[in-house]
Design an enzyme around this catalytic site. Sequence first.
Site, mmCIF file in Angstrom:
data_model
loop_
_atom_site.group_PDB
_atom_site.id
_atom_site.type_symbol
_atom_site.label_atom_id
_atom_site.label_comp_id
_atom_site.label_asym_id
_atom_site.label_seq_id
_atom_site.Cartn_x
_atom_site.Cartn_y
_atom_site.Cartn_z
ATOM 1 N N LYS A 103 0.839 -1.200 0.000
ATOM 2 C CA LYS A 103 0.000 0.000 0.000
ATOM 3 C C LYS A 103 0.872 1.247 0.000
ATOM 4 O O LYS A 103 0.677 2.164 -0.795
ATOM 5 C CB LYS A 103 -0.908 -0.033 1.231
ATOM 6 C CG LYS A 103 -2.033 0.961 1.205
ATOM 7 C CD LYS A 103 -2.865 0.893 2.492
ATOM 8 C CE LYS A 103 -3.699 -0.374 2.561
ATOM 9 N NZ LYS A 103 -4.305 -0.593 3.884
ATOM 10 N N ARG A 120 -2.982 3.411 8.642
ATOM 11 C CA ARG A 120 -3.342 2.233 7.848
ATOM 12 C C ARG A 120 -2.184 1.255 7.800
ATOM 13 O O ARG A 120 -1.035 1.646 7.674
ATOM 14 C CB ARG A 120 -3.662 2.658 6.413
ATOM 15 C CG ARG A 120 -4.462 3.914 6.309
ATOM 16 C CD ARG A 120 -4.557 4.426 4.877
ATOM 17 N NE ARG A 120 -5.284 3.520 3.989
ATOM 18 C CZ ARG A 120 -5.390 3.710 2.683
ATOM 19 N NH1 ARG A 120 -4.787 4.758 2.114
ATOM 20 N NH2 ARG A 120 -6.049 2.854 1.943
ATOM 21 N N GLY A 131 -8.049 -6.500 4.155
ATOM 22 C CA GLY A 131 -8.877 -6.557 5.347
ATOM 23 C C GLY A 131 -8.295 -7.356 6.495
ATOM 24 O O GLY A 131 -8.968 -7.613 7.476
ATOM 25 N N MET A 173 -5.662 -6.608 8.393
ATOM 26 C CA MET A 173 -5.190 -5.835 9.536
ATOM 27 C C MET A 173 -6.008 -4.566 9.617
ATOM 28 O O MET A 173 -6.806 -4.277 8.743
ATOM 29 C CB MET A 173 -3.697 -5.577 9.393
ATOM 30 C CG MET A 173 -2.894 -6.861 9.642
ATOM 31 S SD MET A 173 -1.162 -6.645 9.382
ATOM 32 C CE MET A 173 -1.115 -6.253 7.661
ATOM 33 N N ARG A 188 -3.794 -1.561 -5.987
ATOM 34 C CA ARG A 188 -3.018 -2.803 -5.936
ATOM 35 C C ARG A 188 -3.436 -3.635 -7.132
ATOM 36 O O ARG A 188 -4.458 -3.353 -7.767
ATOM 37 C CB ARG A 188 -3.273 -3.558 -4.637
ATOM 38 C CG ARG A 188 -4.725 -3.959 -4.480
ATOM 39 C CD ARG A 188 -4.985 -4.579 -3.110
ATOM 40 N NE ARG A 188 -6.417 -4.736 -2.934
ATOM 41 C CZ ARG A 188 -7.054 -4.584 -1.773
ATOM 42 N NH1 ARG A 188 -6.403 -4.267 -0.695
ATOM 43 N NH2 ARG A 188 -8.350 -4.750 -1.700
ATOM 44 N N HIS A 197 -16.529 -7.635 1.767
ATOM 45 C CA HIS A 197 -15.499 -8.563 2.208
ATOM 46 C C HIS A 197 -15.723 -9.966 1.650
ATOM 47 O O HIS A 197 -14.824 -10.583 1.089
ATOM 48 C CB HIS A 197 -15.480 -8.601 3.745
ATOM 49 C CG HIS A 197 -14.545 -9.611 4.317
ATOM 50 N ND1 HIS A 197 -14.968 -10.837 4.746
ATOM 51 C CD2 HIS A 197 -13.206 -9.584 4.479
ATOM 52 C CE1 HIS A 197 -13.926 -11.523 5.176
ATOM 53 N NE2 HIS A 197 -12.843 -10.783 5.031
ATOM 54 N N SER A 214 10.159 -43.571 -17.871
ATOM 55 C CA SER A 214 9.069 -42.747 -17.366
ATOM 56 C C SER A 214 9.022 -42.921 -15.849
ATOM 57 O O SER A 214 8.826 -44.023 -15.347
ATOM 58 C CB SER A 214 7.749 -43.184 -18.000
ATOM 59 O OG SER A 214 6.696 -42.435 -17.442
ATOM 60 N N CYS A 265 5.060 -39.915 -15.053
ATOM 61 C CA CYS A 265 3.632 -40.214 -15.139
ATOM 62 C C CYS A 265 2.999 -40.398 -13.773
ATOM 63 O O CYS A 265 1.897 -40.883 -13.648
ATOM 64 C CB CYS A 265 3.389 -41.434 -16.018
ATOM 65 S SG CYS A 265 4.138 -42.938 -15.380
ATOM 66 N N TYR A 274 8.711 -34.858 -21.110
ATOM 67 C CA TYR A 274 7.268 -34.653 -20.978
ATOM 68 C C TYR A 274 6.813 -34.955 -19.559
ATOM 69 O O TYR A 274 7.496 -35.624 -18.795
ATOM 70 C CB TYR A 274 6.489 -35.521 -21.977
ATOM 71 C CG TYR A 274 6.565 -37.009 -21.713
ATOM 72 C CD1 TYR A 274 5.675 -37.622 -20.823
ATOM 73 C CD2 TYR A 274 7.517 -37.806 -22.353
ATOM 74 C CE1 TYR A 274 5.740 -38.985 -20.583
ATOM 75 C CE2 TYR A 274 7.587 -39.165 -22.112
ATOM 76 C CZ TYR A 274 6.706 -39.752 -21.219
ATOM 77 O OH TYR A 274 6.767 -41.087 -20.974
HETATM 78 P P1 ADP Z 1 -7.613 -2.179 3.968
HETATM 79 O O1 ADP Z 1 -6.192 -2.562 3.924
HETATM 80 O O2 ADP Z 1 -8.442 -3.056 4.823
HETATM 81 O O3 ADP Z 1 -8.166 -1.948 2.617
HETATM 82 P P2 ADP Z 1 -7.378 0.670 4.260
HETATM 83 O O4 ADP Z 1 -6.132 1.121 4.898
HETATM 84 O O5 ADP Z 1 -7.398 0.745 2.786
HETATM 85 O O6 ADP Z 1 -7.695 -0.785 4.757
HETATM 86 O O7 ADP Z 1 -8.536 1.530 4.873
HETATM 87 C C1 ADP Z 1 -9.872 1.128 4.975
HETATM 88 C C2 ADP Z 1 -10.796 2.223 4.487
HETATM 89 O O8 ADP Z 1 -10.507 3.460 5.070
HETATM 90 C C3 ADP Z 1 -10.654 2.393 3.005
HETATM 91 O O9 ADP Z 1 -11.865 2.041 2.415
HETATM 92 C C4 ADP Z 1 -10.357 3.830 2.768
HETATM 93 O O10 ADP Z 1 -11.259 4.355 1.844
HETATM 94 C C5 ADP Z 1 -10.544 4.495 4.113
HETATM 95 N N1 ADP Z 1 -9.418 5.419 4.310
HETATM 96 C C6 ADP Z 1 -8.174 5.114 4.639
HETATM 97 N N2 ADP Z 1 -7.383 6.189 4.673
HETATM 98 C C7 ADP Z 1 -8.167 7.232 4.372
HETATM 99 C C8 ADP Z 1 -7.946 8.647 4.235
HETATM 100 N N3 ADP Z 1 -6.736 9.170 4.411
HETATM 101 N N4 ADP Z 1 -8.985 9.405 3.913
HETATM 102 C C9 ADP Z 1 -10.200 8.861 3.735
HETATM 103 N N5 ADP Z 1 -10.486 7.566 3.843
HETATM 104 C C10 ADP Z 1 -9.482 6.756 4.165
HETATM 105 MG MG MG Z 2 -7.975 -0.657 1.380
#
Ligand code: ADP
Ligand code: MG
Length: 946
Positions: free
Chosen positions: A51, A122, A131, A133, A368, A484, A834, A902, A922
């Site tokens: 990220k 984050r 999702g 962490m 990503r 999710h 084989s 085989c 093969y």
């Molecule tokens: P995950 O790894 O579970 O996707 P994120 O770090 O992407 O978690 O954050 C989860 C949610 O929080 C995301 O949907 C994102 O839109 C929102 N979010 C994270 N950082 C910001 C920010 N700086 N401003 C607005 N929304 C945020």
């Molecule tokens: Mg995210």
Amino acid sequence: MEGSIEQQTPPRDPIPLGSSALPRRTNGGPRRWLYGYTEGDGKDKRLLGGKGANLCEMTQIGIEVPPGFVITTEACLAYLAGDDRGLPPGLLDQTREAMRGLEEKTGKGFGDASNPLLVSVRSGAAMSMPGMMDTILNLGLNRDTLAGLIAHTSDPRFGWDAYRRFVQLFGKVALGVPDEVFDDQFERVKRRAGARVDVDLEADNLEDIADRFLAVVHEATGTPFPDDPYEQLELAIEAVFDSWLGRRAVDYRREFGITADQANGTAVNVQTMVFGNLGDDCATGVAFTRDPATGENVLFGEYLVNAQGEDVVAGIRTPKPVAEMESEMPDLYRQLEELRQKLEGHYREVQDFEFTIETGRLYCLQTRNGKMNASAMVRTSVEMHDEELISRERALMRVDPAHLDQLLYPQLRDDVEVEPIGQGLPASPGAACGEAVFDADRAEELGRAGRDVILVREETKPEDIHGFFASRGILTSRGGKTSHAAVVARGMGKPCVAGAESIQVDVRARRAVASGTVIEEGDIITIDGTTGRIYSGAVPMVEPDFSAELERLLEWADETARLKVRANADTPDDARRAIEYGAMGIGLCRTERMFNAPDRLPIVLDMIMAETTAEREEALERLLPIQREDFRQVFGVMTPRPVTIRLLDPPIHEFLPQEDQLEEEIRYLGRLREAVRGMEVMVETTELLDAEGAAALADMRALGDTRRVDGVIARKEAILKRARTLKEVNPMLGHRGVRLGMTYPEIYKMQVRAILEATAQCIQDDVEVHPQIMVPQVCTAEELDAVHADCRQVCAEVEEAFGVSLDIEFGTMIEVVRACLRAERLADAADFFSFGTNDLTQATFSFSREDAENKFLPFYNERGILQDNPFEVLDQLGLGRLMALAVEWGRDRKPGLQVGICGEHGGHPESIDFCHRIGLDYVSCSAPRIPVARLAAAQAEIRSAT
Ligand code: ADP
Ligand code: MG
Ligand code: MG
């Protein structure tokens, strides 16, 4: 490569703990623990997490990203390595400095009551773990800054909403207060306010909620909620680091085999908040640059107007498809399209991105590589190559061969008309059928016990992940295609129907109601993730067809690969199926399968019961035309591809009934004999006494013949006796394979004759054939020489009789350890080898497969004594070594010796890669694995060429 623990493939660490590597950059001064988005190296995911690296990269290529910085994975490792779990020295100072940088950029102040800077905290590891962490939003809020926020936005409702969200997230993630405590209060206020949905709540309701949240946190933790923004930040950073070792994250890594080396620790992103919930010119959403379900080249996604990002992901409100934005917010839609082009042009890969629109301004919050199901991966590979975005090699490499299995998943038969009992969103394609189960633990329990289950939930959360692994499919009643449940199911290639709102799921009562139909736990249901439909009971399914894109990709694979891919196929039907899957020949045709058919078994029995060679030859004589016809048909289907036929392999008592079954039958026959004798007496007596009455007993006389019963008993007893004589203590290592061929040469001679005569017939019919005769279980060249001599003799006879000249290849299976060690000498008599890696694995480990898999292998795997099941994953370090030697020695003696495999491993991608590396010609595997093997073979070539 061998470490202290024996492993079959080069070592992977079991569970990443991340204690191995400590910070590598020192540069004299204090360690650098963080990087701003304008300076971090977007390629260094290891250091910055996926990220963070992408946020840096996007910032640097001019995509609008809210300003922020990344705290490195090295900081996480240092934190986790310390005994006291303290933040590493220098980190807090650097964080303060970086925060000052953010203040400058944004013109706001962290903790400033008049114009507060708020941030999100984050997580983000090197490998994407969606999702897994936790993220904290709106950090920096307290009573003072909240007042500033409200004044600044003139929107008290927004302010209180932000605050209550922050208190809950922070309380949960950083302070460990369970969600339910908050949900409970939330529902209470909602009910009291008479609000149906969250958006109905007014500012004072939200204020009430925030106050209650603060109180429950105080109660749960014993201390007041922390107000100091820097204290909040410190706790949040620690919480993200700690979540790396949380159960969810650990489970996820284990399941996906993410090693410590691939994902060592998580980075932390501290990022300026932007708000998608400031009004109707605000929105938030999640999108893919192409449709992840079909691969189609269209912007795909969902958004919510006036909402925060988490609302989309958590499935709290059902979002709208992004296509609607085109009419609702045309200008923003155009910007979104631009963003999509920019992302794909730069990353040259389908992107899965998060965006937020704050008062008309579009920000990208994350990108990503998109997780897609196999058919979408295949389609995008082919199309992105045609669009000149990616090379052919890249197109082949980006599809995981193991995922192709998905394309072979069953689909519902479309000619069966069954009324669905519900309809949801088609969230992950494919159909699945199983018992409805309403919680993840139960799903895991039943799934482990080998039952087919469908996990049914209102919505799923990351903590349900173990239930996904155990289920055939997932059904939820809430949430969209980016919820999710949908995202995780797609990643796993499991069918999923999401947001089926017409179904009421009552998790506590373990029951769901769908348009009047009650589904109790254990009831069978069928879901179709391709259409979103839900059915009661089991709906008939079919195998899907290959798409045109898959055909093309596999053609590229065949052009690229050096390894050929053949099929293990025993019958003409098998052979036809193998060709549909793209087999380039048959690598293993097991003749004993042909013996088992009901029209042959009595003859086979005669052959086994024969007392003399002459009697045996008489039975074999009758088998000959049948086998010949089998081969002729297989050749006809496979022409002009090679067909490797293995001579009889299993111990012949396998064709006899079980001993205890025979004994039981003889017991019954004994009793029958008495009854029949009784009938005889009845008939005789009646004839004496009453001539007329005797006529009525004619039927009884026909049945009442003890001689016939005696005959059957005698036959059964003979078979039993034979079965007892043939019984072996260890049949696997007993009288089987070439050892049968040695002791009863007439059996192999008959089989060879059938093969050669079928070949001769094909030649006469102008059908091109390339038969290969393969001898099983060979351990010494003398065995091979003897069979070879017989072969040549039969060959001469057939050539003479049919007036054709035959060109037959003769070779051996390598499935005995000694055969590997004598490969040089065996190569004298063989045109090909084989590897029969099923038996060879047993022999190399001295494990009998059934005993190993049922008794100790799972334990070995769990304990890390063995990393994989060697019967599924080729043991490269032990068995592989043996194979490499046999190849080398065999080819030393006979350059150009053809070598294949085989065993079951021939369809396993990692093992195929190994086969490529040791120079096999093969691999041969079961028909449905062929596409997997073709792709894996191409990837092996690409990998070894770079
Ligand atoms: P995950 O790894 O579970 O996707 P994120 O770090 O992407 O978690 O954050 C989860 C949610 O929080 C995301 O949907 C994102 O839109 C929102 N979010 C994270 N950082 C910001 C920010 N700086 N401003 C607005 N929304 C945020
Ligand atoms: Mg995210
Ligand atoms: Mg074998």
